[in-house]
Motif scaffolding. Sequence first.
Motif, PDB file in Angstrom:
ATOM      1  N   ILE A 124       0.853  -1.202   0.000  1.00 47.18           N
ATOM      2  CA  ILE A 124       0.000   0.000   0.000  1.00 47.18           C
ATOM      3  C   ILE A 124       0.884   1.245   0.000  1.00 47.18           C
ATOM      4  N   ILE A 125       1.892   1.253   0.857  1.00 52.50           N
ATOM      5  CA  ILE A 125       2.772   2.428   0.950  1.00 52.50           C
ATOM      6  C   ILE A 125       3.555   2.610  -0.353  1.00 52.50           C
ATOM      7  N   GLU A 126       4.055   1.512  -0.901  1.00 46.26           N
ATOM      8  CA  GLU A 126       4.796   1.607  -2.165  1.00 46.26           C
ATOM      9  C   GLU A 126       3.878   2.142  -3.275  1.00 46.26           C
ATOM     10  N   GLY A 127       2.634   1.670  -3.276  1.00 47.21           N
ATOM     11  CA  GLY A 127       1.668   2.129  -4.278  1.00 47.21           C
ATOM     12  C   GLY A 127       1.403   3.626  -4.153  1.00 47.21           C
TER      13      GLY A 127
ATOM     14  N   LEU B 245      -0.863   0.091   9.076  1.00 48.93           N
ATOM     15  CA  LEU B 245      -0.505   1.090   8.058  1.00 48.93           C
ATOM     16  C   LEU B 245      -0.115   2.412   8.722  1.00 48.93           C
ATOM     17  N   GLU B 246      -0.929   2.831   9.696  1.00 55.30           N
ATOM     18  CA  GLU B 246      -0.622   4.082  10.404  1.00 55.30           C
ATOM     19  C   GLU B 246       0.745   3.996  11.080  1.00 55.30           C
ATOM     20  N   GLU B 247       0.987   2.855  11.724  1.00 53.47           N
ATOM     21  CA  GLU B 247       2.259   2.678  12.440  1.00 53.47           C
ATOM     22  C   GLU B 247       3.435   2.688  11.467  1.00 53.47           C
ATOM     23  N   GLU B 248       3.284   1.983  10.362  1.00 57.76           N
ATOM     24  CA  GLU B 248       4.370   1.869   9.391  1.00 57.76           C
ATOM     25  C   GLU B 248       4.668   3.225   8.745  1.00 57.76           C
ATOM     26  N   LEU B 249       3.617   3.996   8.499  1.00 58.37           N
ATOM     27  CA  LEU B 249       3.830   5.334   7.928  1.00 58.37           C
ATOM     28  C   LEU B 249       4.642   6.195   8.899  1.00 58.37           C
TER      29      LEU B 249
ATOM     30  N   LEU C 298       6.723   8.891   6.977  1.00 62.07           N
ATOM     31  CA  LEU C 298       5.875   9.289   5.846  1.00 62.07           C
ATOM     32  C   LEU C 298       4.489   9.752   6.279  1.00 62.07           C
ATOM     33  N   ARG C 299       4.243   9.762   7.592  1.00 62.15           N
ATOM     34  CA  ARG C 299       2.883  10.003   8.049  1.00 62.15           C
ATOM     35  C   ARG C 299       2.326  11.343   7.570  1.00 62.15           C
TER      36      ARG C 299
END
Lengths: 219, 349
Positions: free
Chosen positions: A137-140, A165-169, A174-175
């Motif tokens: 998702i982030i790469e996209g 997703l929130e945590e990874e951002l 990138l958040r």
Amino acid sequence: MSEKEIMQSSIDAILEGNEGKALATAREAVDMGADLVAVLNDGFSEGIRQVGNLFERGEKFLPELIEAAMIMEKVSAIINEAILKDSSVGATKIGTMVIATVEGDVHDIGKGIVISLIKTQGVNVIDLGRDVGTEAIIEGALEHEAGIIGTSALLTSTLNGQKKLEEELRIRGLRNRFKTIVGGAPVTQKFADKIGADAYAEDAAEAVVRVLELLGKSN
Amino acid sequence: MKKIFSRMGDGSALWLSEDELRQDLRTGTEDAADRGKIGPLSDDELERLFEICAAPQKVVSVEPGQEVVHSFDAGTLKFPLRGGVPVDRLGTVMAHERAFCSDTFEVGHSDYSFKPVKAIIAEERQSMEQIQLNATIPVYYGAMPNLGLYTKPDGPIDNWSELLPMGKVQEAREAQEEACEMAIQDIFFVAEAMHEAGSDGINFDTVGASGDADFLASLLAVEKLKKAIPEIHIEMGMAGEFVLGMHGGLKYNDTRLAGLYCHKQLELAEKAGVDIFGPVINTKSNKSVPWNIARSCTFVKACSEISKIPIHPNAGMGVGGVPVTSTAPVDAISRASVALIEIGKADGL
């Protein structure tokens, strides 16, 4: 037709799924020099929002929703072409959004409806698919230079994908680069607040409103 | 001011004042009345719902003599698969009969759809026969019509979930009609075979999950089964409070299926020959449990008022006023159950 009648005719044409009427109304709006941005936003787009609401209540059905979205695309093409002629700015997309059903979840009927409706508002929506991992998702989102990341989860067991997703951002710094919006049957505003998502939408019609707000384009 | 413990539809704890609880009950029934075009609950019924929701006990119940029977869906899936208890299907049935005092039970395969059972019908018949030799309670065989399994990549038909977003509305409709025909054959084959193996009934579960074609396939399959085997007993549990219009134009007995709410679904199920009908009312996770219970009772009452067959509303995870959580909180599920019986006049759950 007066501008007021053009507006009403735009809404009615979408609600009735009447392509001929919609295209004729759009052409008349162009010919008479009406405020085309208003016709698109307050006329045709309002029709789409009403179709979305009726769908959510079980009073309009999926094929009708799709047909309305297709008519909207044709109408947008006519109006955008006219706006392009008159404006140096042109009818560009108002933003880009990627959307996915999170990892472990294969439900995508609702996501498809959300995509159809948001596209009608001039947003470039990239569908990353279903059962999509956080990394993908982030790469996209990075690849498509999206401003918004939308995720859907239909199961209580896959809700964690939205949190992840929130945590990874945040971990990747990138958040602040993306706005996030979450939806799906078990998702609530409270959950969205808890994980730190920027917005929550209960249904497709609300998703349109929230996405426009995130893009700073709400009425 | 005294606060009453309750929950949101996502299961989280919530404390409401008496006024807030009354307000939630009223707006819940009004929402159902508006959507279903049915009457709202009366003031007396809302007052009784208030008592049920505001009761200080953790678990509430009906008075002795007012109990109703239970039927199940995904019966043998819950213990071993969802609960992780290492017990086979026979053991699950026995535990429900002899430890939990279940009135009936339902056996299903882990795929829980009619189509995949076709290939393993001999094993399923053998299992059913053995379970019937051990159990005293009525045991159903259950599965979902699950029209999605007939589409690519799981089946031969083009996938309407892919066709529709491409704007191929006609092709999507034709694909659903084709899947409907295939599903009727499979449902008939499996139901007939399991009936012959001794199943006390056939449970059609999550009907309409793939939309109006899914509902039509089920109705036509019931009709066909009842014509061929008049004594076959059929329960039909729905997937949602209204039929999703994936096709939009399908009709049964001249009634358009898309958009039908519970009480209208019931009328068609009765016409097809269904013996027990299980309405489903979806729980809204961002509304309170009392709001959802009032809403569910309004829909179920509308069914009970017109039904000629028993009504067994679904009361479980995410339906019937019960929160959307993996394990249903006992305070919420007991309140929903009492309300559905007392106010909704449910014949069973």
